[in-house]
Design a protein around this motif. Structure first.
Motif, PDB file in Angstrom:
ATOM      1  N   VAL A   1       8.588   9.208   5.542  1.00  0.00           N
ATOM      2  CA  VAL A   1       7.771  10.416   5.500  1.00  0.00           C
ATOM      3  C   VAL A   1       7.486  10.845   6.945  1.00  0.00           C
ATOM      4  N   SER A   2       7.677  12.139   7.187  1.00  0.00           N
ATOM      5  CA  SER A   2       7.453  12.628   8.558  1.00  0.00           C
ATOM      6  C   SER A   2       5.990  12.399   8.942  1.00  0.00           C
ATOM      7  N   ASN A   3       5.749  12.058  10.124  1.00  0.00           N
ATOM      8  CA  ASN A   3       4.465  11.742  10.761  1.00  0.00           C
ATOM      9  C   ASN A   3       3.946  10.352  10.430  1.00  0.00           C
ATOM     10  N   HIS A   4       4.667   9.611   9.556  1.00  0.00           N
ATOM     11  CA  HIS A   4       4.276   8.217   9.337  1.00  0.00           C
ATOM     12  C   HIS A   4       4.664   7.382  10.548  1.00  0.00           C
ATOM     13  N   LEU A   5       3.860   6.372  10.804  1.00  0.00           N
ATOM     14  CA  LEU A   5       4.029   5.583  12.018  1.00  0.00           C
ATOM     15  C   LEU A   5       4.396   4.123  11.759  1.00  0.00           C
ATOM     16  N   TYR A   6       4.146   3.668  10.526  1.00  0.00           N
ATOM     17  CA  TYR A   6       4.406   2.271  10.169  1.00  0.00           C
ATOM     18  C   TYR A   6       5.567   2.221   9.188  1.00  0.00           C
ATOM     19  N   PHE A   7       6.438   1.266   9.386  1.00  0.00           N
ATOM     20  CA  PHE A   7       7.638   1.176   8.553  1.00  0.00           C
ATOM     21  C   PHE A   7       7.852  -0.269   8.113  1.00  0.00           C
ATOM     22  N   TYR A   8       8.397  -0.406   6.901  1.00  0.00           N
ATOM     23  CA  TYR A   8       8.500  -1.724   6.291  1.00  0.00           C
ATOM     24  C   TYR A   8       9.828  -1.848   5.549  1.00  0.00           C
TER      25      TYR A   8
ATOM     26  N   TYR B   1      11.428  -4.406   2.395  1.00  0.00           N
ATOM     27  CA  TYR B   1      11.226  -5.443   1.405  1.00  0.00           C
ATOM     28  C   TYR B   1      12.566  -5.759   0.746  1.00  0.00           C
ATOM     29  N   LYS B   2      12.704  -6.988   0.256  1.00  0.00           N
ATOM     30  CA  LYS B   2      13.921  -7.421  -0.429  1.00  0.00           C
ATOM     31  C   LYS B   2      13.545  -7.864  -1.836  1.00  0.00           C
ATOM     32  N   GLN B   3      14.312  -7.403  -2.808  1.00  0.00           N
ATOM     33  CA  GLN B   3      14.070  -7.796  -4.194  1.00  0.00           C
ATOM     34  C   GLN B   3      15.376  -8.254  -4.817  1.00  0.00           C
ATOM     35  N   ILE B   4      15.485  -9.549  -5.022  1.00  0.00           N
ATOM     36  CA  ILE B   4      16.640 -10.092  -5.734  1.00  0.00           C
ATOM     37  C   ILE B   4      16.445  -9.814  -7.213  1.00  0.00           C
ATOM     38  N   LEU B   5      17.540  -9.567  -7.919  1.00  0.00           N
ATOM     39  CA  LEU B   5      17.478  -9.190  -9.327  1.00  0.00           C
ATOM     40  C   LEU B   5      16.605 -10.148 -10.118  1.00  0.00           C
ATOM     41  N   GLY B   6      15.602  -9.586 -10.794  1.00  0.00           N
ATOM     42  CA  GLY B   6      14.734 -10.387 -11.638  1.00  0.00           C
ATOM     43  C   GLY B   6      13.613 -11.095 -10.919  1.00  0.00           C
ATOM     44  N   GLN B   7      13.542 -10.900  -9.613  1.00  0.00           N
ATOM     45  CA  GLN B   7      12.496 -11.568  -8.842  1.00  0.00           C
ATOM     46  C   GLN B   7      11.553 -10.553  -8.207  1.00  0.00           C
ATOM     47  N   GLN B   8      10.532 -11.053  -7.536  1.00  0.00           N
ATOM     48  CA  GLN B   8       9.537 -10.150  -6.970  1.00  0.00           C
ATOM     49  C   GLN B   8      10.003  -9.554  -5.656  1.00  0.00           C
ATOM     50  N   MET B   9       9.333  -8.495  -5.247  1.00  0.00           N
ATOM     51  CA  MET B   9       9.590  -7.882  -3.940  1.00  0.00           C
ATOM     52  C   MET B   9       9.012  -8.784  -2.854  1.00  0.00           C
ATOM     53  N   GLU B  10       9.843  -9.107  -1.893  1.00  0.00           N
ATOM     54  CA  GLU B  10       9.428  -9.985  -0.808  1.00  0.00           C
ATOM     55  C   GLU B  10       9.394  -9.209   0.503  1.00  0.00           C
ATOM     56  N   PHE B  11       8.311  -9.370   1.234  1.00  0.00           N
ATOM     57  CA  PHE B  11       8.163  -8.712   2.518  1.00  0.00           C
ATOM     58  C   PHE B  11       9.184  -9.259   3.512  1.00  0.00           C
ATOM     59  N   LEU B  12       9.830  -8.358   4.230  1.00  0.00           N
ATOM     60  CA  LEU B  12      10.775  -8.765   5.276  1.00  0.00           C
ATOM     61  C   LEU B  12      10.185  -8.536   6.666  1.00  0.00           C
ATOM     62  N   VAL B  13       9.795  -7.272   6.917  1.00  0.00           N
ATOM     63  CA  VAL B  13       9.420  -6.931   8.283  1.00  0.00           C
ATOM     64  C   VAL B  13       8.574  -5.675   8.289  1.00  0.00           C
ATOM     65  N   ASN B  14       7.671  -5.572   9.258  1.00  0.00           N
ATOM     66  CA  ASN B  14       7.027  -4.286   9.505  1.00  0.00           C
ATOM     67  C   ASN B  14       7.186  -3.904  10.968  1.00  0.00           C
ATOM     68  N   PHE B  15       7.172  -2.607  11.218  1.00  0.00           N
ATOM     69  CA  PHE B  15       7.635  -2.028  12.481  1.00  0.00           C
ATOM     70  C   PHE B  15       6.687  -0.915  12.864  1.00  0.00           C
ATOM     71  N   TYR B  16       6.226  -0.937  14.100  1.00  0.00           N
ATOM     72  CA  TYR B  16       5.285   0.086  14.555  1.00  0.00           C
ATOM     73  C   TYR B  16       5.485   0.320  16.035  1.00  0.00           C
ATOM     74  N   ASN B  17       5.492   1.561  16.415  1.00  0.00           N
ATOM     75  CA  ASN B  17       5.582   1.916  17.825  1.00  0.00           C
ATOM     76  C   ASN B  17       6.803   1.281  18.490  1.00  0.00           C
ATOM     77  N   GLY B  18       7.885   1.303  17.755  1.00  0.00           N
ATOM     78  CA  GLY B  18       9.133   0.814  18.321  1.00  0.00           C
ATOM     79  C   GLY B  18       9.271  -0.695  18.367  1.00  0.00           C
ATOM     80  N   LYS B  19       8.334  -1.390  17.718  1.00  0.00           N
ATOM     81  CA  LYS B  19       8.381  -2.851  17.807  1.00  0.00           C
ATOM     82  C   LYS B  19       8.207  -3.497  16.437  1.00  0.00           C
ATOM     83  N   VAL B  20       8.802  -4.669  16.277  1.00  0.00           N
ATOM     84  CA  VAL B  20       8.554  -5.497  15.112  1.00  0.00           C
ATOM     85  C   VAL B  20       7.160  -6.109  15.251  1.00  0.00           C
TER      86      VAL B  20
END
Lengths: 111, 112
Positions: B26-33, B35-54
């Motif tokens: 979404v334009s003007n959003h600053l935080y990015f994420y 997630y990985k979801q293997i079939l039949g399993q839950q969504m797992e957090f991978l990474v978040n990114f802000y201001n050009g950095k992990v």
């Protein structure tokens, strides 16, 4: 670390009857927000409810949930399930980093 | 409302090859994420990114994974080289405040 537990993988309910999806959590953070996300088939998860206030009922689209920090719970309820409610429901908590999701509960509403 | 677009929606790739998953937040959003979801399993957090950095990454974010958002364009997840266990649906999300999130519909990655 944080964890969210959804005990039921599948909940089947008859249309018009009440439904409750369970969610409990563990966290070491004091200031956190809780969410229920709904995910319809082949669509993006979207926020259904959110709360960060203890013992306050939150409602949206006929669903409601109350955060109870004393029991570490944020159960989702609806008094009368509709066919269109069939979807995958995720409970999640956010400690200002990124949402952590439970395993999800598939809700199947039958006629 | 505003949407997060993920391109492509499906991707099949040979094991060992590189893949780049694209996310148009979404334009003007600053935080990015991601997630990985293997079939039949839950969504797992991978990474978040802000201001050009992990800002934070999970144990699932292997050395073969990298993220970037060059010059405000797509937020990308690159996997090089891919492995069979990377087969999953990858969800991108973005946020303005870091408290409310908009998710994309996912990219279904199959590594063969």
């Amino acid at each position: 670390g944080d964890s969210v537990t959804q005990t039921e993988g599948l909940v089947t309910v008859t249309e018009g009857l009440p439904v409750k999806l369970n969610c409990t959590y563990q966290t070491t953070y004091l200031t956190i927000a809780f969410f229920w996300y709904v995910q319809y088939l082949n669509e993006a998860p979207q926020v259904l409810l959110k709360s960060s206030t203890d013992n306050k009922r939150t409602e949206h689209q006929g669903f409601h949930a109350t955060l109870h920090k004393s029991s570490s719970s944020f159960h989702l309820q609806k008094s009368s399930a509709q066919l269109s409610d069939s979807a995958l429901y995720y409970c999640a908590l956010n400690n200002n980093n990124a949402p952590r999701f439970g395993a999800g509960t598939k809700l199947s509403v039958k006629p | 409302g505003p949407k997060v677009l993920q391109i492509p929606s499906h991707q099949i790739i040979d094991m060992g090859q590189m893949v780049t998953l694209n996310c148009d937040p979404v334009s003007n959003h600053l935080y990015f994420y991601w997630y990985k979801q293997i079939l039949g399993q839950q969504m797992e957090f991978l990474v978040n990114f802000y201001n050009g950095k992990v800002m934070e990454k999970s144990k699932l974010f292997k050395d073969q994974f990298s993220v970037e958002r060059p010059d405000g364009s797509y937020f990308t997840l690159k996997i090089q080289p891919t492995a069979l266990e990377d087969s999953a649906v990858y969800f991108c999300a973005s946020s303005w405040t870091g408290a409310d999130y908009t998710f994309g519909s996912g990219t279904r990655l199959l590594v063969i």
